[in-house]
Scaffold this motif. Structure first.
Motif, PDB file in Angstrom:
ATOM      1  N   GLY A   1     -39.690  14.773 -17.270  1.00  0.00           N
ATOM      2  CA  GLY A   1     -39.325  16.111 -17.704  1.00  0.00           C
ATOM      3  C   GLY A   1     -38.821  16.956 -16.566  1.00  0.00           C
ATOM      4  O   GLY A   1     -37.892  17.745 -16.719  1.00  0.00           O
ATOM      5  N   GLN A   2     -39.391  16.793 -15.386  1.00  0.00           N
ATOM      6  CA  GLN A   2     -38.943  17.574 -14.236  1.00  0.00           C
ATOM      7  C   GLN A   2     -37.499  17.251 -13.906  1.00  0.00           C
ATOM      8  O   GLN A   2     -36.702  18.117 -13.576  1.00  0.00           O
ATOM      9  CB  GLN A   2     -39.851  17.272 -13.036  1.00  0.00           C
ATOM     10  N   GLU A   3     -37.134  15.987 -14.005  1.00  0.00           N
ATOM     11  CA  GLU A   3     -35.758  15.620 -13.688  1.00  0.00           C
ATOM     12  C   GLU A   3     -34.781  16.185 -14.723  1.00  0.00           C
ATOM     13  O   GLU A   3     -33.683  16.607 -14.392  1.00  0.00           O
ATOM     14  CB  GLU A   3     -35.639  14.092 -13.626  1.00  0.00           C
ATOM     15  N   ILE A   4     -35.201  16.233 -15.983  1.00  0.00           N
ATOM     16  CA  ILE A   4     -34.309  16.756 -17.011  1.00  0.00           C
ATOM     17  C   ILE A   4     -34.150  18.263 -16.865  1.00  0.00           C
ATOM     18  O   ILE A   4     -33.057  18.802 -16.969  1.00  0.00           O
ATOM     19  CB  ILE A   4     -34.859  16.398 -18.405  1.00  0.00           C
ATOM     20  N   HIS A   5     -35.245  18.938 -16.583  1.00  0.00           N
ATOM     21  CA  HIS A   5     -35.160  20.391 -16.465  1.00  0.00           C
ATOM     22  C   HIS A   5     -34.531  20.818 -15.148  1.00  0.00           C
ATOM     23  O   HIS A   5     -34.149  21.956 -14.985  1.00  0.00           O
ATOM     24  CB  HIS A   5     -36.558  21.003 -16.589  1.00  0.00           C
ATOM     25  N   GLY A   6     -34.420  19.903 -14.203  1.00  0.00           N
ATOM     26  CA  GLY A   6     -33.801  20.227 -12.928  1.00  0.00           C
ATOM     27  C   GLY A   6     -32.309  20.012 -12.996  1.00  0.00           C
ATOM     28  O   GLY A   6     -31.581  20.677 -13.707  1.00  0.00           O
ATOM     29  N   ILE A   7     -31.831  19.005 -12.273  1.00  0.00           N
ATOM     30  CA  ILE A   7     -30.391  18.761 -12.196  1.00  0.00           C
ATOM     31  C   ILE A   7     -29.913  17.832 -13.295  1.00  0.00           C
ATOM     32  O   ILE A   7     -28.728  17.528 -13.367  1.00  0.00           O
ATOM     33  CB  ILE A   7     -30.022  18.169 -10.829  1.00  0.00           C
ATOM     34  N   GLY A   8     -30.846  17.356 -14.136  1.00  0.00           N
ATOM     35  CA  GLY A   8     -30.428  16.444 -15.182  1.00  0.00           C
ATOM     36  C   GLY A   8     -30.672  15.012 -14.776  1.00  0.00           C
ATOM     37  O   GLY A   8     -30.535  14.646 -13.631  1.00  0.00           O
ATOM     38  N   MET A   9     -31.070  14.195 -15.769  1.00  0.00           N
ATOM     39  CA  MET A   9     -31.311  12.790 -15.477  1.00  0.00           C
ATOM     40  C   MET A   9     -29.998  12.086 -15.211  1.00  0.00           C
ATOM     41  O   MET A   9     -29.044  12.210 -15.968  1.00  0.00           O
ATOM     42  CB  MET A   9     -32.040  12.122 -16.651  1.00  0.00           C
ATOM     43  N   MET A  10     -29.950  11.314 -14.147  1.00  0.00           N
ATOM     44  CA  MET A  10     -28.709  10.635 -13.781  1.00  0.00           C
ATOM     45  C   MET A  10     -28.417   9.497 -14.748  1.00  0.00           C
ATOM     46  O   MET A  10     -29.327   8.867 -15.262  1.00  0.00           O
ATOM     47  CB  MET A  10     -28.825  10.081 -12.357  1.00  0.00           C
ATOM     48  N   PRO A  11     -27.164   9.224 -14.999  1.00  0.00           N
ATOM     49  CA  PRO A  11     -26.842   8.169 -15.952  1.00  0.00           C
ATOM     50  C   PRO A  11     -27.376   6.823 -15.530  1.00  0.00           C
ATOM     51  O   PRO A  11     -27.775   6.016 -16.356  1.00  0.00           O
ATOM     52  CB  PRO A  11     -25.300   8.183 -15.980  1.00  0.00           C
ATOM     53  N   GLY A  12     -27.373   6.551 -14.242  1.00  0.00           N
ATOM     54  CA  GLY A  12     -27.917   5.275 -13.789  1.00  0.00           C
ATOM     55  C   GLY A  12     -29.383   5.142 -14.122  1.00  0.00           C
ATOM     56  O   GLY A  12     -29.856   4.074 -14.504  1.00  0.00           O
ATOM     57  N   LEU A  13     -30.143   6.231 -13.994  1.00  0.00           N
ATOM     58  CA  LEU A  13     -31.556   6.174 -14.297  1.00  0.00           C
ATOM     59  C   LEU A  13     -31.806   6.080 -15.788  1.00  0.00           C
ATOM     60  O   LEU A  13     -32.792   5.500 -16.228  1.00  0.00           O
ATOM     61  CB  LEU A  13     -32.264   7.394 -13.710  1.00  0.00           C
ATOM     62  N   VAL A  14     -30.930   6.672 -16.595  1.00  0.00           N
ATOM     63  CA  VAL A  14     -31.038   6.487 -18.038  1.00  0.00           C
ATOM     64  C   VAL A  14     -30.911   5.015 -18.383  1.00  0.00           C
ATOM     65  O   VAL A  14     -31.689   4.454 -19.152  1.00  0.00           O
ATOM     66  CB  VAL A  14     -29.964   7.318 -18.769  1.00  0.00           C
ATOM     67  N   ASN A  15     -29.921   4.341 -17.802  1.00  0.00           N
ATOM     68  CA  ASN A  15     -29.758   2.911 -18.040  1.00  0.00           C
ATOM     69  C   ASN A  15     -30.949   2.132 -17.515  1.00  0.00           C
ATOM     70  O   ASN A  15     -31.370   1.132 -18.098  1.00  0.00           O
ATOM     71  CB  ASN A  15     -28.470   2.413 -17.370  1.00  0.00           C
ATOM     72  N   LEU A  16     -31.500   2.579 -16.386  1.00  0.00           N
ATOM     73  CA  LEU A  16     -32.658   1.901 -15.829  1.00  0.00           C
ATOM     74  C   LEU A  16     -33.825   1.970 -16.797  1.00  0.00           C
ATOM     75  O   LEU A  16     -34.520   0.980 -17.026  1.00  0.00           O
ATOM     76  CB  LEU A  16     -33.028   2.551 -14.489  1.00  0.00           C
ATOM     77  N   ASP A  17     -34.054   3.130 -17.404  1.00  0.00           N
ATOM     78  CA  ASP A  17     -35.143   3.267 -18.356  1.00  0.00           C
ATOM     79  C   ASP A  17     -34.885   2.459 -19.619  1.00  0.00           C
ATOM     80  O   ASP A  17     -35.814   1.943 -20.237  1.00  0.00           O
ATOM     81  CB  ASP A  17     -35.357   4.741 -18.706  1.00  0.00           C
ATOM     82  N   LYS A  18     -33.640   2.347 -20.028  1.00  0.00           N
ATOM     83  CA  LYS A  18     -33.332   1.489 -21.173  1.00  0.00           C
ATOM     84  C   LYS A  18     -33.671   0.038 -20.865  1.00  0.00           C
ATOM     85  O   LYS A  18     -34.222  -0.673 -21.704  1.00  0.00           O
ATOM     86  CB  LYS A  18     -31.849   1.616 -21.534  1.00  0.00           C
ATOM     87  N   GLY A  19     -33.354  -0.396 -19.665  1.00  0.00           N
ATOM     88  CA  GLY A  19     -33.708  -1.753 -19.271  1.00  0.00           C
ATOM     89  C   GLY A  19     -35.203  -1.966 -19.257  1.00  0.00           C
ATOM     90  O   GLY A  19     -35.698  -3.023 -19.674  1.00  0.00           O
ATOM     91  N   LEU A  20     -35.956  -0.968 -18.806  1.00  0.00           N
ATOM     92  CA  LEU A  20     -37.411  -1.078 -18.804  1.00  0.00           C
ATOM     93  C   LEU A  20     -37.948  -1.231 -20.221  1.00  0.00           C
ATOM     94  O   LEU A  20     -38.881  -2.007 -20.453  1.00  0.00           O
ATOM     95  CB  LEU A  20     -38.019   0.157 -18.135  1.00  0.00           C
ATOM     96  N   ARG A  21     -37.357  -0.512 -21.160  1.00  0.00           N
ATOM     97  CA  ARG A  21     -37.817  -0.627 -22.537  1.00  0.00           C
ATOM     98  C   ARG A  21     -37.591  -2.038 -23.086  1.00  0.00           C
ATOM     99  O   ARG A  21     -38.435  -2.564 -23.813  1.00  0.00           O
ATOM    100  CB  ARG A  21     -37.113   0.407 -23.413  1.00  0.00           C
ATOM    101  N   VAL A  22     -36.470  -2.648 -22.748  1.00  0.00           N
ATOM    102  CA  VAL A  22     -36.215  -4.013 -23.209  1.00  0.00           C
ATOM    103  C   VAL A  22     -37.214  -4.980 -22.584  1.00  0.00           C
ATOM    104  O   VAL A  22     -37.809  -5.828 -23.271  1.00  0.00           O
ATOM    105  CB  VAL A  22     -34.769  -4.433 -22.864  1.00  0.00           C
ATOM    106  N   VAL A  23     -37.413  -4.870 -21.275  1.00  0.00           N
ATOM    107  CA  VAL A  23     -38.335  -5.774 -20.582  1.00  0.00           C
ATOM    108  C   VAL A  23     -39.751  -5.617 -21.121  1.00  0.00           C
ATOM    109  O   VAL A  23     -40.422  -6.599 -21.473  1.00  0.00           O
ATOM    110  CB  VAL A  23     -38.288  -5.519 -19.060  1.00  0.00           C
ATOM    111  N   LEU A  24     -40.229  -4.379 -21.197  1.00  0.00           N
ATOM    112  CA  LEU A  24     -41.587  -4.155 -21.680  1.00  0.00           C
ATOM    113  C   LEU A  24     -41.721  -4.497 -23.164  1.00  0.00           C
ATOM    114  O   LEU A  24     -42.790  -4.941 -23.603  1.00  0.00           O
ATOM    115  CB  LEU A  24     -41.990  -2.701 -21.449  1.00  0.00           C
ATOM    116  N   GLY A  25     -40.643  -4.323 -23.931  1.00  0.00           N
ATOM    117  CA  GLY A  25     -40.700  -4.694 -25.341  1.00  0.00           C
ATOM    118  C   GLY A  25     -40.924  -6.183 -25.521  1.00  0.00           C
ATOM    119  O   GLY A  25     -41.754  -6.605 -26.341  1.00  0.00           O
TER     120      GLY A  25
END
Length: 749
Positions: free
Chosen positions: A78-102
């Motif tokens: 939340g801090q990153e979103i309310h600050g400068i915005g989540m970077m697109p690379g990190l959005v993709n990184l979190d998507k990858g984490l969801r696939v791996v953990l899924g």
């Protein structure tokens, strides 16, 4: 008004800066603890044994709980979103984490369903739950750490430290500078080793150790272009070339043909991805690789036991010579002057000659093993065939953890030795069925495709671990999965970080303003829409994770107590083993050890309780048969002897002992005036003997068979035929009463 707002803004900035420093410190500490845990996993035989799995797994779980608790307080995302915005690379990184953990959570769910039902081994199923939970915890913590630039650098440094520990300890053991039990495997069988010795290192298994060394070698090899294409100094270039010789030498000393082939194929895939890197890589790496080939030949001829001082001098000379020659070739390739047009082709030709010479040295050393080895290949074919027949019995869901270990003695078509099925994918199919195998294939395919998509230099190293697991039991070592996840996390994070550094957040948003805006809006709206569910989901995840950590801790305590018992006096052993079973009722090894110290009246209930958790365990059935024979209950003893033999068909010691014990029981009953039970015991002994004889005859008549367990009809068992026939025909000879507790031959568990 501006003056009134200024203090509040300064306070907010100060508070945010303090929180940022606290988060940075947390990431640094968690990163160091994570790397320390993986180092422990590597030092402790690569997380192969149960006690190491439970201890390291609990550590990963506690670390993830720590990060989840601090994330709730600080609100990192939340801090990153309310600050400068989540970077697109990190959005993709979190998507990858969801696939791996899924995928990982899907595997855990599969094993939980098995544990609720009736698996072949409840202990083995729980071990798989702990293993896959460890992989998920490691991936989640490593993913979060790598989101920060300092965290990524720390994980990269930890990777190099891990490689140095594994490779350095193995080479130090070769030179006698480090005591490493089972680190070197000695054999006189030319089908197993051409030189008589193979390097297993801390993993104690040469094939898997070779695959791991190949992964570290290829990671360093494909890191060279980024160093060599820049105007780097001599020291930095030398440092880049320095790891090539030890990793290559360690890989060669394993004599693992599967690891060599996997490394070659992964290297070819890497060159196909980066075609322009082929020439500079060959020029830079040819000399160190040739030096490694010469070192391998010298150590192989000494059977991995060289004289210490001359051997170390030879190592230092080849190591320094290879690095210096590599640097010279790189300089000549870019040299100026009148010979400039011939410099690049000339150095490339020299590098090709060096590589060819190194290949010739290696092939000459292992030509018999490379061209031969039909015996090991035939064993793999037999094993895979038996494993497939076993898998068909529960094709979609499998039979739970340790299916092969619990079943192979009963279903093997020939008496080969192999408590581990030599294929990670086949092992998954046996344990979790087609559904579990599909989950694993999705997981490894996603990791491989993701590394290819981001054009990561780590792709060849990951390919080695993925490919070699198809022909060996690498995935029985938890460390191999951890290394594969480590590579994936570093590759994704480095690609995202590189894009951000190169383009910057503002440039990235200008390039695709609408798509980025939609993504951020979707994240924000999704968070708002699911606001009431988020706390519930978070609490549920924490509760499940705490339960998993407690399970790992309980199993670990049980394993530790069982190990302690082996070195204690008898009275203390019984207490420790009983305590071990209280922590883990499904601990079959503790039950077997405890049964040896108990009288038959207490032994039988203990073994029957353990059979509930491992119904096909051959050792438990055998111990039950022995316990009933000690009590003189021939009918029950005969039933359990038959059950134990059915679960271990090619064990001639058990076959012989069962015949002798039943013959002794028949004598004992006859002497005690109970001819009916005497005849029943003799008939059961004769049935076992006839089945034993028929199995031995059928096996000898096979055209092409292997007999690793040296199975045959024993003379001692064959001599009991006349004795049993006389009892069955009612003829009586004056035999001395033989008490059933006296063993004719030593039992094998």
């Amino acid at each position: 008004m501006p003056c009134k707002e200024q203090p509040r803004l300064n306070g907010y900035a100060w508070e945010r800066g303090r929180w940022f420093m606290a988060r940075k410190t947390l990431h640094r500490n968690c990163g160091m603890m994570l790397i320390a845990l993986v180092l422990v996993a590597g030092i402790r035989s690569g997380m192969f044994f149960d006690g190491d799995i439970y201890g390291v797994g609990a550590g990963f779980g506690v670390l993830l709980l720590l990060m989840m608790g601090t994330k709730r307080r600080g609100g990192i995302q939340g801090q990153e979103i309310h600050g400068i915005g989540m970077m697109p690379g990190l959005v993709n990184l979190d998507k990858g984490l969801r696939v791996v953990l899924g995928c990982i959570c899907g595997m855990i769910l599969m094993y939980v369903l098995h544990a609720i039902g009736r698996p072949l081994s409840l202990e083995g199923t729980m071990k798989e739950i702990i293993l896959w939970g460890s992989y998920g915890s490691f991936a989640a913590v490593a993913w979060r750490i790598c989101r920060a630039g300092d965290g990524l650098r720390m994980m990269q440094a930890g990777w190099h430290l891990m490689g140095a520990v594994l490779c350095g300890s193995a080479l130090l053991a070769v030179y006698g500078l480090l005591e490493l039990p089972y680190g070197i495997y000695h054999t006189a069988d030319a089908d197993i080793s051409a030189t008589g010795a193979r390097l297993g290192g801390l993993l104690q298994y040469p094939n898997t150790f070779g695959a791991v060394m190949a992964a570290f070698l290829l990671e360093r090899l494909f890191a060279l272009p980024s160093v060599l294409r820049t105007r780097t100094g001599t020291l930095r270039a030398a440092a880049a070339l320095l790891p090539l010789l030890p990793y290559t030498a360690a890989l060669l000393l394993t004599e693992s043909r599967g690891a060599w082939l996997a490394a070659a194929l992964a290297c070819a895939a890497g060159f196909a991805q980066e075609r322009r890197a082929f020439a500079p890589l060959l020029v830079a790496a040819a000399a160190p690789l040739a030096s490694a080939a010469l070192l391998y030949r010298q150590l192989a001829e000494a059977k991995l036991a060289p004289a210490v001082l001359p051997g170390l001098l030879w190592l230092a000379g080849l190591w320094a010579g290879g690095v210096l020659a590599g640097l010279l070739l790189c300089r000549w390739r870019h040299s100026g002057g009148p010979w400039r047009r011939y410099a690049a082709p000339g150095t490339l030709g020299a590098a090709v000659l060096l590589a060819a010479a190194a290949g010739a040295v290696i092939l000459h050393q292992v030509q018999d093993r490379t061209l031969g080895g039909a015996a090991t290949l035939s064993a793999r074919r037999l094993m895979y065939g038996d494993a497939w027949q076993l898998a068909r019995s529960s094709l979609w869901l499998g039979r739970g953890g340790e299916t092969w270990r619990q079943s192979y003695l009963a279903i093997q078509s020939q008496p080969y030795v192999g408590a581990e099925v030599h294929s990670g994918y086949m092992d998954i199919l046996l344990n979790a069925g087609v559904i579990g195998l599909l989950l694993v294939l999705v997981l490894v395919s996603f990791m491989a495709a993701g590394l290819i998509a981001v054009n990561s230099r780590l792709m060849p190293a990951a390919f080695v671990l993925i490919g070699h697991a198809a022909v060996d039991f690498d995935w029985s070592f938890g460390l191999v999965w951890l290394l594969l996840l480590w590579l994936t996390v570093m590759g994704f994070a480095a690609a995202s970080s590189g894009r951000e550094v190169q383009n910057g957040p503002i440039a990235a948003q200008r390039r695709k303003p609408f798509k980025i805006g939609k993504k951020l809006l979707a994240v924000y709206e999704g968070n708002r829409g699911n606001q009431p569910l988020l706390p519930l989901l978070r609490v549920t995840a924490i509760v499940l994770l705490v339960c998993w950590v407690l399970l790992a801790a309980a199993l670990g305590i049980s394993e530790v107590k069982e190990r302690w018992a082996a070195s204690e006096p008898p009275g203390r052993q019984i207490a420790l083993l009983q305590s071990s079973l209280r922590w883990n009722l499904a601990n079959t090894e503790a039950a077997l050890s405890l049964a040896d110290w108990l009288p038959p009246s207490q032994r039988i209930p203990l073994l029957k309780r353990s059979l509930v958790y491992a119904p096909n365990h051959p050792g438990l059935s055998w111990k039950l048969a022995e316990a009933y024979s000690l009590r003189g209950e021939s009918e029950e003893a005969a039933a359990w002897y038959i059950a134990a033999i059915d679960r271990d068909r090619f064990n001639d010691v058990k076959q012989t002992r069962a015949v002798l014990k039943l013959a002794a029981l028949a004598d004992w009953h006859r002497t005690g005036g109970d001819p009916t039970r005497s005849v029943e015991a003799a008939r059961a002994g004769m049935d076992i003997l006839m089945r034993y004889r028929a199995l031995a005859v059928d096996f000898r008549e096979m055209d092409d068979h292997r007999n690793d367990r040296e199975f045959d009809l024993s003379m001692l068992a064959a001599r009991q035929a006349n004795r049993l026939e006389k009892m069955l025909n009612g003829e009586h000879e004056k035999h001395a009463a033989r008490q059933p507790m006296k063993a004719d031959i030593s039992a094998r568990r």
